[in-house]
Design a protein around this motif. Structure first.
Motif, short mmCIF file in Angstrom:
data_model
loop_
_atom_site.label_atom_id
_atom_site.label_comp_id
_atom_site.label_asym_id
_atom_site.label_seq_id
_atom_site.Cartn_x
_atom_site.Cartn_y
_atom_site.Cartn_z
N LEU A 30 23.51 8.75 9.57
CA LEU A 30 22.18 9.34 9.50
C LEU A 30 21.20 8.41 10.19
O LEU A 30 21.04 7.25 9.78
CB LEU A 30 21.79 9.53 8.03
CG LEU A 30 20.45 10.20 7.77
CD1 LEU A 30 20.47 11.66 8.25
CD2 LEU A 30 20.12 10.14 6.28
N LEU A 31 20.58 8.92 11.25
CA LEU A 31 19.53 8.17 11.93
C LEU A 31 18.20 8.52 11.30
O LEU A 31 17.95 9.68 11.00
CB LEU A 31 19.47 8.54 13.42
CG LEU A 31 20.66 8.18 14.29
CD1 LEU A 31 20.43 8.72 15.71
CD2 LEU A 31 20.87 6.69 14.32
N GLU A 32 17.38 7.52 11.11
CA GLU A 32 16.03 7.75 10.58
C GLU A 32 15.05 7.05 11.51
O GLU A 32 15.05 5.83 11.63
CB GLU A 32 15.89 7.21 9.17
CG GLU A 32 14.50 7.36 8.61
CD GLU A 32 14.31 6.74 7.23
OE1 GLU A 32 13.15 6.59 6.83
OE2 GLU A 32 15.31 6.40 6.57
N PHE A 33 14.23 7.83 12.20
CA PHE A 33 13.21 7.28 13.08
C PHE A 33 11.87 7.29 12.35
O PHE A 33 11.51 8.31 11.75
CB PHE A 33 13.07 8.13 14.35
CG PHE A 33 14.24 8.02 15.28
CD1 PHE A 33 14.26 7.08 16.30
CD2 PHE A 33 15.33 8.88 15.15
CE1 PHE A 33 15.33 6.98 17.17
CE2 PHE A 33 16.41 8.79 16.02
CZ PHE A 33 16.41 7.84 17.03
N GLY A 34 11.15 6.18 12.41
CA GLY A 34 9.86 6.13 11.76
C GLY A 34 9.19 4.78 11.98
O GLY A 34 9.58 4.02 12.86
N ALA A 35 8.21 4.50 11.15
CA ALA A 35 7.48 3.24 11.22
C ALA A 35 7.08 2.83 9.80
O ALA A 35 6.80 3.69 8.96
CB ALA A 35 6.23 3.40 12.09
N PRO A 36 7.02 1.53 9.53
CA PRO A 36 6.74 1.08 8.17
C PRO A 36 5.35 1.45 7.66
O PRO A 36 5.14 1.61 6.46
CB PRO A 36 6.91 -0.43 8.24
CG PRO A 36 6.88 -0.78 9.68
CD PRO A 36 7.29 0.43 10.44
N TRP A 37 4.40 1.64 8.56
CA TRP A 37 3.03 1.97 8.16
C TRP A 37 2.79 3.47 8.05
O TRP A 37 1.73 3.92 7.64
CB TRP A 37 2.04 1.36 9.16
CG TRP A 37 2.41 1.65 10.58
CD1 TRP A 37 3.09 0.83 11.44
CD2 TRP A 37 2.15 2.85 11.31
NE1 TRP A 37 3.26 1.46 12.66
CE2 TRP A 37 2.70 2.71 12.61
CE3 TRP A 37 1.51 4.04 11.01
CZ2 TRP A 37 2.62 3.68 13.58
CZ3 TRP A 37 1.44 5.03 11.98
CH2 TRP A 37 1.99 4.85 13.24
N CYS A 38 3.79 4.28 8.40
CA CYS A 38 3.66 5.75 8.41
C CYS A 38 3.68 6.31 6.99
O CYS A 38 4.63 6.11 6.24
CB CYS A 38 4.82 6.32 9.23
SG CYS A 38 5.06 8.09 9.05
#
Length: 110
Positions: A30-38
């Motif tokens: 499972l790939l998870e794309f994101g950002a810690p501040w999102c």
């Protein structure tokens, strides 16, 4: 590359993961794309953690996405978080901005 298949990793990897490195991974992941501040990514945190606790053999790779990050563009990521279920290095299903665990369960059932 940060890869976990036994426990939930709360951090997005800032390492520059390449498509070639992803293609070396065997099995389902499972790939998870994101950002810690999102905020949407933070909202999906508990559902993701619960899913990975239910499916301890599922590899989970969190990728820090953003401007200038090629991997997110290769996968056509436009909103965060984007979860992509991969089987034998082929995209099987994806969900964008899930609001509950059921949405995540659905993509790994395919």
């Amino acid at each position: 590359m940060e890869e976990s298949n036994r426990e939930f990793d709360p951090d997005y990897s800032e390492n520059l993961l390449t498509l070639e490195q992803l293609q070396e991974i065997k099995g389902n992941y499972l790939l998870e794309f994101g950002a810690p501040w999102c905020g949407h990514c933070q909202s999906a945190f508990s559902a993701t953690e619960e899913l990975l606790n239910e499916t301890p053999d599922l590899k989970h790779i969190k990728i820090y996405d953003g401007k200038g990050k090629k991997l997110g563009r290769i996968f056509g990521v436009k909103l965060w978080p984007t979860f992509i279920f991969m089987k034998n290095n082929n995209e099987v299903a994806r969900v964008v901005r899930p609001t509950n665990i059921q949405q995540l369960r659905e993509i790994i059932k395919v």
